[in-house]
Scaffold this motif. Sequence first.
Motif, PDB file in Angstrom:
ATOM      1  N   SER A  10       9.057  60.460 -23.068  1.00  0.00           N
ATOM      2  CA  SER A  10       8.254  59.263 -22.806  1.00  0.00           C
ATOM      3  C   SER A  10       8.639  58.192 -23.820  1.00  0.00           C
ATOM      4  CB  SER A  10       6.767  59.585 -22.925  1.00  0.00           C
ATOM      5  OG  SER A  10       6.429  59.839 -24.284  1.00  0.00           O
ATOM      6  N   ASP A  11       8.198  56.952 -23.585  1.00  0.00           N
ATOM      7  CA  ASP A  11       8.493  55.872 -24.540  1.00  0.00           C
ATOM      8  C   ASP A  11       7.906  56.183 -25.910  1.00  0.00           C
ATOM      9  OD1 ASP A  11      10.046  54.312 -22.934  1.00  0.00           O
ATOM     10  OD2 ASP A  11       8.576  52.716 -22.677  1.00  0.00           O
ATOM     11  N   THR A  12       6.736  56.785 -25.937  1.00  0.00           N
ATOM     12  CA  THR A  12       6.101  57.118 -27.214  1.00  0.00           C
ATOM     13  C   THR A  12       6.924  58.146 -27.979  1.00  0.00           C
ATOM     14  OG1 THR A  12       3.938  56.696 -26.228  1.00  0.00           O
ATOM     15  CG2 THR A  12       3.970  57.935 -28.288  1.00  0.00           C
ATOM     16  N   GLU A  13       7.357  59.177 -27.280  1.00  0.00           N
ATOM     17  CA  GLU A  13       8.183  60.207 -27.924  1.00  0.00           C
ATOM     18  C   GLU A  13       9.535  59.628 -28.325  1.00  0.00           C
ATOM     19  OE1 GLU A  13       6.734  64.266 -25.679  1.00  0.00           O
ATOM     20  OE2 GLU A  13       7.974  62.840 -24.559  1.00  0.00           O
ATOM     21  N   ALA A  14      10.104  58.792 -27.467  1.00  0.00           N
ATOM     22  CA  ALA A  14      11.399  58.183 -27.761  1.00  0.00           C
ATOM     23  C   ALA A  14      11.309  57.267 -28.974  1.00  0.00           C
ATOM     24  CB  ALA A  14      11.905  57.414 -26.547  1.00  0.00           C
ATOM     25  N   ALA A  15      10.207  56.553 -29.113  1.00  0.00           N
ATOM     26  CA  ALA A  15      10.039  55.650 -30.262  1.00  0.00           C
ATOM     27  C   ALA A  15      10.087  56.427 -31.563  1.00  0.00           C
ATOM     28  CB  ALA A  15       8.729  54.877 -30.138  1.00  0.00           C
ATOM     29  N   ASP A  16       9.463  57.595 -31.579  1.00  0.00           N
ATOM     30  CA  ASP A  16       9.493  58.425 -32.789  1.00  0.00           C
ATOM     31  C   ASP A  16      10.922  58.837 -33.135  1.00  0.00           C
ATOM     32  OD1 ASP A  16       6.738  58.266 -32.931  1.00  0.00           O
ATOM     33  OD2 ASP A  16       6.414  60.188 -31.926  1.00  0.00           O
ATOM     34  N   VAL A  17      11.683  59.214 -32.125  1.00  0.00           N
ATOM     35  CA  VAL A  17      13.063  59.664 -32.334  1.00  0.00           C
ATOM     36  C   VAL A  17      13.963  58.476 -32.688  1.00  0.00           C
ATOM     37  CG1 VAL A  17      15.046  60.742 -31.209  1.00  0.00           C
ATOM     38  CG2 VAL A  17      12.755  61.624 -30.786  1.00  0.00           C
ATOM     39  N   LEU A  18      13.775  57.358 -32.002  1.00  0.00           N
ATOM     40  CA  LEU A  18      14.634  56.189 -32.215  1.00  0.00           C
ATOM     41  C   LEU A  18      14.365  55.471 -33.528  1.00  0.00           C
ATOM     42  CD1 LEU A  18      14.703  54.560 -28.671  1.00  0.00           C
ATOM     43  CD2 LEU A  18      16.579  55.716 -29.843  1.00  0.00           C
ATOM     44  N   ALA A  19      13.205  55.658 -34.098  1.00  0.00           N
ATOM     45  CA  ALA A  19      12.844  54.952 -35.328  1.00  0.00           C
ATOM     46  C   ALA A  19      13.877  55.172 -36.426  1.00  0.00           C
ATOM     47  CB  ALA A  19      11.457  55.369 -35.796  1.00  0.00           C
ATOM     48  N   LEU A  20      14.322  56.389 -36.597  1.00  0.00           N
ATOM     49  CA  LEU A  20      15.309  56.686 -37.650  1.00  0.00           C
ATOM     50  C   LEU A  20      16.647  56.015 -37.369  1.00  0.00           C
ATOM     51  CD1 LEU A  20      14.548  60.468 -38.193  1.00  0.00           C
ATOM     52  CD2 LEU A  20      13.914  58.557 -39.677  1.00  0.00           C
ATOM     53  N   LEU A  21      17.103  56.098 -36.120  1.00  0.00           N
ATOM     54  CA  LEU A  21      18.374  55.472 -35.766  1.00  0.00           C
ATOM     55  C   LEU A  21      18.294  53.965 -35.929  1.00  0.00           C
ATOM     56  CD1 LEU A  21      21.238  55.435 -34.560  1.00  0.00           C
ATOM     57  CD2 LEU A  21      20.153  55.328 -32.307  1.00  0.00           C
ATOM     58  N   CYS A  22      17.234  53.376 -35.423  1.00  0.00           N
ATOM     59  CA  CYS A  22      17.087  51.920 -35.509  1.00  0.00           C
ATOM     60  C   CYS A  22      17.044  51.451 -36.955  1.00  0.00           C
ATOM     61  CB  CYS A  22      15.843  51.480 -34.747  1.00  0.00           C
ATOM     62  SG  CYS A  22      16.027  51.624 -32.950  1.00  0.00           S
ATOM     63  N   VAL A  29      12.654  48.969 -33.448  1.00  0.00           N
ATOM     64  CA  VAL A  29      12.371  50.044 -32.488  1.00  0.00           C
ATOM     65  C   VAL A  29      12.150  49.448 -31.104  1.00  0.00           C
ATOM     66  CG1 VAL A  29      10.765  51.901 -31.892  1.00  0.00           C
ATOM     67  CG2 VAL A  29      11.442  51.567 -34.258  1.00  0.00           C
ATOM     68  N   GLU A  30      11.533  48.280 -31.037  1.00  0.00           N
ATOM     69  CA  GLU A  30      11.302  47.625 -29.748  1.00  0.00           C
ATOM     70  C   GLU A  30      12.620  47.334 -29.039  1.00  0.00           C
ATOM     71  OE1 GLU A  30       9.862  46.583 -32.641  1.00  0.00           O
ATOM     72  OE2 GLU A  30       7.863  47.369 -32.220  1.00  0.00           O
ATOM     73  N   ASN A  31      13.606  46.850 -29.789  1.00  0.00           N
ATOM     74  CA  ASN A  31      14.918  46.593 -29.194  1.00  0.00           C
ATOM     75  C   ASN A  31      15.613  47.894 -28.809  1.00  0.00           C
ATOM     76  OD1 ASN A  31      14.540  43.866 -29.443  1.00  0.00           O
ATOM     77  ND2 ASN A  31      16.049  43.577 -31.055  1.00  0.00           N
ATOM     78  N   GLY A  32      15.433  48.932 -29.606  1.00  0.00           N
ATOM     79  CA  GLY A  32      15.993  50.232 -29.263  1.00  0.00           C
ATOM     80  C   GLY A  32      15.402  50.777 -27.980  1.00  0.00           C
ATOM     81  N   LEU A  33      14.097  50.631 -27.824  1.00  0.00           N
ATOM     82  CA  LEU A  33      13.442  51.082 -26.590  1.00  0.00           C
ATOM     83  C   LEU A  33      13.888  50.242 -25.395  1.00  0.00           C
ATOM     84  CD1 LEU A  33       9.831  51.803 -27.842  1.00  0.00           C
ATOM     85  CD2 LEU A  33      11.468  53.476 -26.957  1.00  0.00           C
ATOM     86  N   ALA A  34      14.056  48.939 -25.605  1.00  0.00           N
ATOM     87  CA  ALA A  34      14.521  48.077 -24.518  1.00  0.00           C
ATOM     88  C   ALA A  34      15.935  48.476 -24.086  1.00  0.00           C
ATOM     89  CB  ALA A  34      14.486  46.619 -24.950  1.00  0.00           C
TER      90      ALA A  34
END
Length: 52
Positions: A10-22, A29-34
């Motif tokens: 989900s976007d919520t789970e993905a945000a947690d994972v993407l936070a480190l990469l971003c 994180v918003e741009n990573g999710l987009a």
Amino acid sequence: MLEVAPAYLSDTEAADVLALLCEQIGETVENGLAARRYALTGDRQALAGTGL
């Protein structure tokens, strides 16, 4: 982005994972999710307002 946060997350789970990469690449994180949403759908509207 899909390699880091696969489509089944989900976007919520993905945000947690993407936070480190971003953080490492200097992106929000918003741009990573987009970017992830664009990769999933191919719809350029997913990038609206991101500057990507």
